[in-house]
Design an enzyme around this catalytic site. Structure first.
Site, PDB file in Angstrom:
ATOM      1  N   PHE A 141      57.848  19.453  22.238  1.00 29.23           N
ATOM      2  CA  PHE A 141      58.346  18.480  21.299  1.00 29.23           C
ATOM      3  C   PHE A 141      58.783  17.102  22.095  1.00 29.23           C
ATOM      4  CE2 PHE A 141      60.871  16.117  18.478  1.00 29.23           C
ATOM      5  CZ  PHE A 141      60.208  16.029  17.046  1.00 29.23           C
ATOM      6  N   ASP A 176      60.961  14.398  29.927  1.00 28.34           N
ATOM      7  CA  ASP A 176      61.750  13.985  28.629  1.00 28.34           C
ATOM      8  C   ASP A 176      63.058  14.753  28.559  1.00 28.34           C
ATOM      9  OD1 ASP A 176      62.420  14.203  25.896  1.00 28.34           O
ATOM     10  OD2 ASP A 176      60.382  14.339  25.097  1.00 28.34           O
ATOM     11  N   LYS A 180      69.538  11.106  21.997  1.00 31.18           N
ATOM     12  CA  LYS A 180      70.499  12.050  21.445  1.00 31.18           C
ATOM     13  C   LYS A 180      71.790  11.947  22.045  1.00 31.18           C
ATOM     14  CE  LYS A 180      67.232  15.808  20.111  1.00 31.18           C
ATOM     15  NZ  LYS A 180      67.573  16.054  18.710  1.00 31.18           N
ATOM     16  N   THR A 226      61.388  -7.071  19.697  1.00 31.06           N
ATOM     17  CA  THR A 226      62.650  -7.997  19.302  1.00 31.06           C
ATOM     18  C   THR A 226      63.937  -7.578  19.716  1.00 31.06           C
ATOM     19  OG1 THR A 226      61.286  -8.824  17.141  1.00 31.06           O
ATOM     20  CG2 THR A 226      63.632  -9.138  17.429  1.00 31.06           C
TER      21      THR A 226
END
Lengths: 463, 463
Positions: free
Chosen positions: B183, B289, B320, B345
């Site tokens: 995931f 990750d 997280k 931005t």
């Protein structure tokens, strides 16, 4: 509304950018890519429409952080919100809001953010950036499109297995149509619809999605009525042709009310009315990207309100001046048919929504949209007068009756912008030769004089 | 570190979820999709490891907002940071930080966030979510890959023109390889690498990127040493085969140190060492990750520190528990060759970085990583003892010497989780049959007793 302590005028003490900016920029560049840094700012010394850099130079800011500061630096109402017990709680106890929302969440949305919902939009999905909002909107459009096709039939095993392999039919080949010169963000979905500059797109894999031509209107509008109408018809025909001939179904169309990064390109209400009719006829989701145009600067809360559409827009995405992001939507079928299809850990940030709600309070109670509409009329007129004096410096002036969302073309925009900054005006460009004004909603008639004086000085200097 | 006012034990007064949750959920569902809401929480009454819902039920929380609360609800150090003048300024004066950073920005990064940089990672790009961080990492990998190929040659006109049309060579066909059951998020780039469940991926167009098998180890590890080693070799061979045979070049590989949403699947340090060697041999970017594994829960600040790699990881993404997001990187060539290629931005949120810096302060000054490593040893041992008593309820216990990042399989995880919540424990699942423990870094030995007591009660009830 005026900030009592706002400077009366810009004041420049050093070269621009100054030595302190250079020094900090060099240090920053060790840990992050700082090549894009233009000035390092002392935000604690900045106030209202004025921004002060670390060299002590103070600028009238009509760029406003790429059109994202809504109601001025250190606005007292925002300072109050930023010190509230609610925001402290939101900052330290950040929930996985889809699973464990706070007791404040309902009020933050229903009595808060939903006040900004565009006409006919009854629902909301919160996000954290304009790119994310557009990506989420695309996903809603794709799920909605497949739902129309699938009806009440359950997902097949084959669909599920192929989805896990990134293959059709589970991961179908569906497209979002966007317009040439558009900017919708830089994540992989939104970047596949962004069409303004190679610097955004080079070397990045993209979905094979189509682009149609966005109308290139000629100015002044009143001198090119028939020509411009024909141009819009031509572009709409291109949209129809793409829908009927693209290698895969077009599930959604995304469009900016005014193409902003792409050069402040406008189209008429009739163009957008017909575009909506096309999407309705084909069962396609219309996504209006109001990331830059939303929250009042065009003299309406949402720029698409200028179009007077016969029915609500399907999806409206927002960010920037909202100081939070997400999408509003009108069609219940755009809520996915199953839970957890549109979901992530944070789904926005309650702290930023609290700031947004304070912004909405200010906009509504101080009638800042209406005031911006009025100031925009004066500003446009003054620029039109200046254009008559410097016809080679101000070309294709646009944004009449669009609040302060005003722009013009100029032969060498980067030199002009540099000169303007030396004169104490922080201002931005877009497209290849366009100067765009993006003042805040607290820009008043009194701010027009220093802006126009600087233009006049710059133009004489450049002449 | 203990919160003096933390409850001694859970206390449940109503059905779970209670009537107040039901009522608010119904109201919420009018404006947002609230089907996923499990409990509505009164965060002002929650403290430390304990969470209190709007019905007055108090739970020991070992799920922690999908593994994202690092150091407890209403942590005093975070409350202090959330009331600081710096955060107020960051909340009300949000810059376009790439162009106009604040005078505080350098210190927030260099003296702040960079303290968390993984070994050998000298640089940073801030973001707002794990999905965004992974998307940005992919873009860095793609730009880096093309830079290797292009050398010092400038972009051709043809490349630029094709990029604008989403076509090769400007928009090249390049892939990120991920692993089955991984995931990595839900935006279009990250979702194309996510491979855990159809609910995430169905109906969403995806890039034709490949997946390799992630090792499926057998437990207990010491009883399956050779078998597991062979399984890892098989998976690495699959990676090699894909790299040499995929329809387009693989520019990057993304991998979780422990596949979390996918079922808490582990692999050995040797597996990851060899995976890194493969990426080095092929000039491919390795992206680790650490969105869920990072910030201490595995008993190391970063889970990949368990691998003892011979050289730094190319890119490490985080979110997280950091309460902000982004990626650290070690290779200067992963900074794009031109300015504005990796830009947006806001580029993160200074307010959230201030919170993150206070979290890092606490972690370092209170030695929370080391403490979590120690508590994890005790917790694992107690669970192993319980597994011997309930071998049909606790299967494939994993996470030994991985801090409190512990999980096990169980025949009917949803019934167990429901029962646990009725007993005052908020706990999560993953994969298809896995219970995952994700306590905060302030979970202490004293919290083990109520957790284990509830497991014991639930297991006897289910038996």
């Amino acid at each position: 509304m005026s900030f009592v302590s706002e400077p009366a005028a810009p004041s420049i003490r050093t070269a621009v950018p100054g030595p302190a900016t250079h020094r900090i920029k060099e240090d920053l560049d060790v840990v992050i890519d700082a090549r894009t840094v233009q000035m390092v700012i002392d935000y604690d010394k900045s106030i209202g429409n004025y921004i002060t850099d670390v060299d002590g130079n103070t600028y009238l800011d009509v760029y406003a952080q790429i059109a994202s500061i809504p109601i001025g630096y250190n606005n007292p109402a925002l300072l109050k919100a930023a010190k509230s017990p609610e925001i402290v709680s939101a900052l330290v106890n950040r929930p996985a809001v889809g699973n464990f929302p706070s007791h404040q969440w309902l009020a933050l949305l229903r009595e808060g953010l939903m006040r900004a919902a565009p006409p006919g939009c009854t629902q909301l999905f919160p996000a954290q950036s304009g790119s994310e909002a557009n990506d989420l909107a695309f996903k809603a459009a794709f799920m909605g499109y497949r739902r129309q096709q699938r009806g009440d039939n359950p997902w097949t095993e084959y669909e599920q297995a192929t989805a896990m392999k990134n293959q059709a039919p589970g991961s179908p080949d569906l497209a979002i149509l966007s317009f040439r010169n558009s900017f919708h963000g830089r994540s992989f979905g939104s970047l596949s619809t962004t069409r303004s500059k190679p610097i955004h797109k080079m070397d990045i894999p993209a979905f094979k999605w189509p682009q149609a031509t966005f109308p290139q209107l000629k100015y002044p509008l009143e001198a090119h009525i028939q020509e411009n109408a024909q141009e819009e018809v031509r572009c709409l025909q291109e949209v129809e042709t793409i829908i009927s001939s693209w290698h895969c179904p077009v599930a959604g169309i995304i469009v900016e009310p005014i193409q902003s990064e792409g050069g402040d390109n406008h189209a008429s209400p009739a163009f957008f009315q017909k575009l909506q009719a096309i999407t309705k006829a084909h069962g396609i989701t219309l996504i209006v990207d109001e990331v830059q145009t939303g929250f009042g600067a065009t003299g309406k809360f949402w720029a698409h309100e200028h179009w007077e559409l016969p029915s609500p827009v399907d999806i409206v995405t927002f960010s920037k001046k909202a100081q939070t992001a997400g999408y509003f939507f009108s069609d219940k079928n755009l809520r996915p048919d199953k839970a957890y299809r549109q979901f992530n850990t944070w789904m926005g940030d309650a702290a930023r929504i609290i700031i947004c709600n304070a912004i909405i309070d200010e906009i509504l109670s101080k009638k800042l949209v209406e005031k911006t509409a009025q100031v925009g009329i004066v500003l446009y007129d003054r620029l039109a007068t200046l254009a008559a004096k410097y016809p080679n410096r101000i070309q294709s002036l646009r944004g009449k009756n669009m609040g302060t969302y005003i722009a013009f073309d100029t032969p060498d925009s980067s030199t002009l912008l540099k000169k303007m900054r030396e004169l104490g005006i922080n201002i931005g460009s877009c497209g290849v030769q366009t100067v765009r004004l993006r003042p805040m909603l607290i820009f008043e008639e009194s701010h027009i004089a220093p802006l126009l004086a600087a233009f006049e000085t710059a133009f004489s200097h450049l002449a």
